[in-house]
Each structure stands twice: as structure tokens, then as C-alpha cells.
Design a protein around this motif. Structure first.
Motif, PDB file in Angstrom:
ATOM      1  N   GLY A 281       0.629  13.011 -18.605  1.00  9.47           N
ATOM      2  CA  GLY A 281       0.063  11.859 -17.918  1.00  9.47           C
ATOM      3  C   GLY A 281       1.097  10.797 -17.570  1.00  9.47           C
ATOM      4  N   CYS A 282       0.888  10.154 -16.424  1.00  9.66           N
ATOM      5  CA  CYS A 282       1.716   9.011 -16.044  1.00  9.66           C
ATOM      6  C   CYS A 282       1.107   7.773 -16.692  1.00  9.66           C
ATOM      7  CB  CYS A 282       1.757   8.867 -14.527  1.00  9.66           C
ATOM      8  SG  CYS A 282       2.838   7.531 -13.964  1.00  9.66           S
ATOM      9  N   VAL A 283       1.400   7.585 -17.967  1.00 12.53           N
ATOM     10  CA  VAL A 283       0.729   6.544 -18.749  1.00 12.53           C
ATOM     11  C   VAL A 283       1.278   5.140 -18.469  1.00 12.53           C
ATOM     12  CG1 VAL A 283       0.016   8.117 -20.585  1.00 12.53           C
ATOM     13  CG2 VAL A 283       2.249   6.985 -20.723  1.00 12.53           C
ATOM     14  N   ASP A 284       2.372   5.054 -17.733  1.00 12.67           N
ATOM     15  CA  ASP A 284       2.920   3.755 -17.327  1.00 12.67           C
ATOM     16  C   ASP A 284       3.225   3.824 -15.839  1.00 12.67           C
ATOM     17  OD1 ASP A 284       4.095   1.309 -17.049  1.00 12.67           O
ATOM     18  OD2 ASP A 284       5.633   1.612 -18.584  1.00 12.67           O
ATOM     19  N   LEU A 285       2.461   3.094 -15.042  1.00  7.86           N
ATOM     20  CA  LEU A 285       2.605   3.156 -13.585  1.00  7.86           C
ATOM     21  C   LEU A 285       3.802   2.362 -13.076  1.00  7.86           C
ATOM     22  CD1 LEU A 285      -1.144   2.629 -12.570  1.00  7.86           C
ATOM     23  CD2 LEU A 285       0.053   4.793 -12.975  1.00  7.86           C
ATOM     24  N   LYS A 286       4.228   1.353 -13.796  1.00 13.89           N
ATOM     25  CA  LYS A 286       5.232   0.396 -13.306  1.00 13.89           C
ATOM     26  C   LYS A 286       6.549   1.043 -12.871  1.00 13.89           C
ATOM     27  CE  LYS A 286       5.202  -2.219 -17.003  1.00 13.89           C
ATOM     28  NZ  LYS A 286       4.295  -1.368 -17.829  1.00 13.89           N
ATOM     29  N   PRO A 287       7.083   2.032 -13.617  1.00 11.91           N
ATOM     30  CA  PRO A 287       8.349   2.625 -13.174  1.00 11.91           C
ATOM     31  C   PRO A 287       8.237   3.421 -11.876  1.00 11.91           C
ATOM     32  CG  PRO A 287       7.953   3.053 -15.513  1.00 11.91           C
ATOM     33  CD  PRO A 287       6.675   2.539 -14.940  1.00 11.91           C
ATOM     34  N   TYR A 288       7.007   3.642 -11.406  1.00 14.70           N
ATOM     35  CA  TYR A 288       6.798   4.482 -10.228  1.00 14.70           C
ATOM     36  C   TYR A 288       6.145   3.690  -9.098  1.00 14.70           C
ATOM     37  CZ  TYR A 288       7.850   7.781 -13.853  1.00 14.70           C
ATOM     38  OH  TYR A 288       8.487   8.434 -14.881  1.00 14.70           O
TER      39      TYR A 288
ATOM     40  N   ALA B 103       2.199   7.308  -4.084  1.00 14.46           N
ATOM     41  CA  ALA B 103       1.202   6.528  -3.330  1.00 14.46           C
ATOM     42  C   ALA B 103       0.406   5.553  -4.205  1.00 14.46           C
ATOM     43  CB  ALA B 103       0.253   7.459  -2.579  1.00 14.46           C
ATOM     44  N   ILE B 104       0.955   5.176  -5.353  1.00  9.62           N
ATOM     45  CA  ILE B 104       0.235   4.247  -6.235  1.00  9.62           C
ATOM     46  C   ILE B 104       0.069   2.888  -5.560  1.00  9.62           C
ATOM     47  CG2 ILE B 104       0.105   3.230  -8.542  1.00  9.62           C
ATOM     48  CD1 ILE B 104       2.029   5.416  -9.502  1.00  9.62           C
ATOM     49  N   ASN B 105       1.051   2.517  -4.723  1.00  7.65           N
ATOM     50  CA  ASN B 105       0.976   1.204  -4.087  1.00  7.65           C
ATOM     51  C   ASN B 105      -0.152   1.095  -3.065  1.00  7.65           C
ATOM     52  OD1 ASN B 105       2.118   2.726  -2.046  1.00  7.65           O
ATOM     53  ND2 ASN B 105       4.090   1.652  -2.064  1.00  7.65           N
ATOM     54  N   GLN B 106      -0.685   2.229  -2.608  1.00  6.18           N
ATOM     55  CA  GLN B 106      -1.832   2.128  -1.705  1.00  6.18           C
ATOM     56  C   GLN B 106      -3.110   1.764  -2.467  1.00  6.18           C
ATOM     57  OE1 GLN B 106      -2.601   5.863   0.292  1.00  6.18           O
ATOM     58  NE2 GLN B 106      -3.804   6.689  -1.386  1.00  6.18           N
ATOM     59  N   ILE B 107      -3.077   1.946  -3.789  1.00  6.99           N
ATOM     60  CA  ILE B 107      -4.215   1.594  -4.639  1.00  6.99           C
ATOM     61  C   ILE B 107      -4.051   0.200  -5.240  1.00  6.99           C
ATOM     62  CG2 ILE B 107      -5.577   2.299  -6.656  1.00  6.99           C
ATOM     63  CD1 ILE B 107      -5.685   4.241  -4.286  1.00  6.99           C
ATOM     64  N   LEU B 108      -2.828  -0.129  -5.651  1.00  6.08           N
ATOM     65  CA  LEU B 108      -2.591  -1.391  -6.358  1.00  6.08           C
ATOM     66  C   LEU B 108      -1.866  -2.439  -5.522  1.00  6.08           C
ATOM     67  CD1 LEU B 108      -1.582  -0.106  -9.921  1.00  6.08           C
ATOM     68  CD2 LEU B 108      -3.799  -0.980  -9.158  1.00  6.08           C
ATOM     69  N   GLY B 109      -1.424  -2.065  -4.327  1.00  8.04           N
ATOM     70  CA  GLY B 109      -0.614  -2.979  -3.543  1.00  8.04           C
ATOM     71  C   GLY B 109       0.827  -2.937  -4.008  1.00  8.04           C
ATOM     72  N   LYS B 110       1.678  -3.711  -3.383  1.00  8.30           N
ATOM     73  CA  LYS B 110       3.089  -3.726  -3.749  1.00  8.30           C
ATOM     74  C   LYS B 110       3.274  -4.317  -5.147  1.00  8.30           C
ATOM     75  CE  LYS B 110       4.853  -4.138   0.978  1.00  8.30           C
ATOM     76  NZ  LYS B 110       5.647  -4.978   1.929  1.00  8.30           N
ATOM     77  N   TYR B 111       4.130  -3.686  -5.920  1.00  3.81           N
ATOM     78  CA  TYR B 111       4.367  -4.151  -7.284  1.00  3.81           C
ATOM     79  C   TYR B 111       4.819  -5.605  -7.319  1.00  3.81           C
ATOM     80  CZ  TYR B 111       6.466  -4.648 -11.900  1.00  3.81           C
ATOM     81  OH  TYR B 111       6.791  -5.105 -13.149  1.00  3.81           O
TER      82      TYR B 111
ATOM     83  N   ILE C 113      -8.797   4.762 -10.180  1.00  3.99           N
ATOM     84  CA  ILE C 113      -8.856   3.304 -10.335  1.00  3.99           C
ATOM     85  C   ILE C 113      -9.796   2.727  -9.283  1.00  3.99           C
ATOM     86  CG2 ILE C 113      -7.483   1.191  -9.949  1.00  3.99           C
ATOM     87  CD1 ILE C 113      -5.091   2.699 -11.179  1.00  3.99           C
ATOM     88  N   ASP C 114     -10.472   1.638  -9.608  1.00  9.51           N
ATOM     89  CA  ASP C 114     -11.144   0.817  -8.593  1.00  9.51           C
ATOM     90  C   ASP C 114     -10.074  -0.082  -7.995  1.00  9.51           C
ATOM     91  OD1 ASP C 114     -13.585   1.940  -9.087  1.00  9.51           O
ATOM     92  OD2 ASP C 114     -14.456   0.176 -10.059  1.00  9.51           O
ATOM     93  N   SER C 115      -9.658   0.215  -6.775  1.00  8.26           N
ATOM     94  CA  SER C 115      -8.549  -0.489  -6.167  1.00  8.26           C
ATOM     95  C   SER C 115      -8.858  -1.975  -5.985  1.00  8.26           C
ATOM     96  CB  SER C 115      -8.204   0.122  -4.803  1.00  8.26           C
ATOM     97  OG  SER C 115      -7.271  -0.692  -4.114  1.00  8.26           O
ATOM     98  N   PRO C 116      -7.953  -2.844  -6.423  1.00 12.13           N
ATOM     99  CA  PRO C 116      -8.142  -4.280  -6.200  1.00 12.13           C
ATOM    100  C   PRO C 116      -7.765  -4.706  -4.784  1.00 12.13           C
ATOM    101  CG  PRO C 116      -6.132  -3.907  -7.451  1.00 12.13           C
ATOM    102  CD  PRO C 116      -6.792  -2.569  -7.283  1.00 12.13           C
ATOM    103  N   VAL C 117      -7.196  -3.786  -3.987  1.00 12.73           N
ATOM    104  CA  VAL C 117      -6.749  -4.153  -2.637  1.00 12.73           C
ATOM    105  C   VAL C 117      -7.486  -3.413  -1.532  1.00 12.73           C
ATOM    106  CG1 VAL C 117      -4.452  -4.808  -3.445  1.00 12.73           C
ATOM    107  CG2 VAL C 117      -4.850  -2.465  -2.672  1.00 12.73           C
TER     108      VAL C 117
END
Length: 274
Positions: free
Chosen positions: A167-174, A179-187, A101-105
Motif C-alpha cells: 500500500g501507498c500509505v503515505d501520499l506526500k512523497p508521490y 494522478a493523486i493530484n487530480q484527487i487532492l489538488g496540487k500538494y 477518497i472523497d475528493s476535496p477538489v
């Protein structure tokens, strides 16, 4: 010459012949201008590779905590698929947890731009490839499964076919995992961003038959539920796709088997059989 020596000589000749016809595996050093750093990638060339022929390319992505060498070291047989189907296989480095992903944060994490623009441009300029979406496919495992579908749906001008294995096709449950939050920030700070960057949130961008899709998941995989849900959403939207559930979990034993079916799917696409 006794029988044992004859057998040994025959074995040596067979091994030599196989090696002579083996795919060529290179590690190339690419450069990302957007991230201002060099990044390695594995390039597997079919044994009959010739600059006089233009070849299709399959981009094969690694999973969370992996790197560019994962596929060739943990499933060395993957190189045989380049020979079998006579196309290039490129294994990019997606860092420990870029999620492609191109991180927005954090603009240090720009792996969408790197893979789909900078790396594709490098491969097309350094190797004899089909420089069109009709000659490009992308797939991967786990984080790479998410990445492959995400990139293909977002860049349908670049890829004609896409796949995913576990594939983790839905990021929201995780939101607190991998370390997804380092790319997208806190949910909780931006749930819309999490939805928009999840494959399941991109369904509206898909039109019937615009992108050839195949994905699978092990029945015992912890991502099985979200893959089943995505399959149902695609059915409801009347988006043609191949979906398979096989025995197995989130393991290399599973992916080493699954990749064979993915590569067959892409070969059929390149040969206009799908």
C-alpha cells in the motif's frame, strides 16, 4: 474399456465435481447516488452460499489504473478463498485513480462514500451478510492498500479488520505521481490535505485493539520504505498489528501470494481467533 478411457472418464468426473463446488462469481451493477452513475463490482459467493446463513464479507480493492475485474482476471485463484473460508469477497471498482477518497477538489470523485456507504448498503441488501463491523473486513493492493486502511480507519463503525498489500500509505512523497493530484489538488496548494488523507496521517484516530490490522510489502517494492515507517509508528503508538516483509516487488506474483495470508487473517478475525 481400456485404461486410457478410464483415466479420461475419471478426469472428466473430477473436473465436473470441482466445477459443481466452485464459488459463484457475479458482476453486479450498483448505483452511486453521490456520483450519479452506475458502477460495476465483482461479487464472489462461496459454493455453499445459502440465504439461510449470514456471511462475513471481505472487500478487496484493486490498484492504480485497475478496475473491478482485476483480481478475478489476474488472480483467478482468489475465488477459491471464498470457498475455503466460507465468506463473500467483493471487488469494487475504484476507477483509474480515485485513491478511494472523497475528493476535496472535484465532487465527481467520491469513492470513499461509494465504497463505505453505498456499496456496503447494496451488498447487505442484496446478499445474506453479517450487517455489522464484526462481519466486514477490507484490504487491497497498492492504491487499494491505501484505500483499505484509509477507509477502515475513517469508518471504524463499518469495518472491524483491515489490511494492505504494497500500500501507498503515505501520499506526500508521490505528489506528482499516480494522478493523486487530480484527487487532492496540487500538494503545494494544500499540504495539510495531503497529510490528512494519508494513512500515516491518521494514526491519532487509532486506538489499541479497536481495529484488527495486517499489512505487508515486498522487500524490493518502491513502497517498502513508507510501509516500514508506518510499522514503526504503529509500534511507537502501541497499536497491535501484523506486519510482514516478503521477497518480491510491486507485482501480481507478489499480490497473488500475499492475498492468501490476508484472507487467513480475516478468517481468524471472523472466527474470533485473532
Amino acid at each position: 474399456m481400456n485404461t486410457l478411457i478410464k483415466k479420461l472418464l475419471t478426469l472428466i468426473l473430477v473436473i465436473a465435481a470441482l466445477q459443481a463446488k466452485a464459488a459463484k462469481v457475479d458482476t453486479v451493477l450498483t448505483h452511486s447516488q453521490v456520483m450519479k452513475k452506475d458502477i460495476k463490482a465483482v461479487v464472489i459467493l462461496p459454493a455453499k452460499y445459502s440465504k439461510k446463513v449470514q456471511y462475513p464479507v471481505v472487500y478487496l480493492l484493486h490498484g492504480f489504473s485497475g478496475n473491478y475485474a482485476d483480481w478475478i482476471t489476474k488472480d483467478a485463484a482468489v475465488q477459491n478463498l471464498a470457498d475455503q473460508y466460507n465468506y463473500l469477497i467483493v471487488c469494487p471498482d475504484g476507477a483509474f485513480a480515485s485513491w478511494y477518497i472523497d475528493s476535496p477538489v472535484n465532487n465527481y470523485w467520491m469513492y470513499d462514500t461509494y465504497v463505505s456507504k453505498e456499496l456496503v448498503a447494496y451488498i447487505d441488501s442484496h446478499f445474506s451478510t453479517i450487517k455489522d463491523r464484526s462481519g466486514r473486513a477490507i484490504t487491497g493492493l497498492s492504491m487499494g492498500g491505501h484505500g483499505a486502511l484509509y477507509l477502515a480507519i475513517k469508518h471504524q463503525d463499518m469495518y472491524g479488520a483491515a489490511g494492505s498489500m504494497s500500500g501507498c500509505v503515505d501520499l506526500k512523497p508521490y505528489a506528482k505521481d499516480f494522478a493523486i493530484n487530480q484527487i487532492l489538488g496540487k500538494y503545494e496548494d494544500d499540504p495539510k490535505s495531503w497529510a490528512d488523507h494519508s494513512v500515516v496521517g491518521m494514526l491519532a484516530q487509532l486506538k489499541p485493539n479497536a481495529l484488527k490490522l495486517t499489512f505487508d510489502c515486498g522487500a524490493d517494492d518502491f513502497f517498502a520504505g513508507i510501509n516500514n515507517d508506518f510499522h514503526q509508528q504503529l509500534l511507537a503508538a502501541k497499536i497491535p498489528h501484523d506486519y510482514t516483509v516478503r521477497p518480491g516487488g510491486h507485482t501480481w506474483d507478489y499480490w497473488s501470494n500475499a492475498v492468501n495470508y490476508q484472507m487467513l487473517f480475516f478468517s481468524r478475525y471472523f472466527n474470533k481467533l485473532n
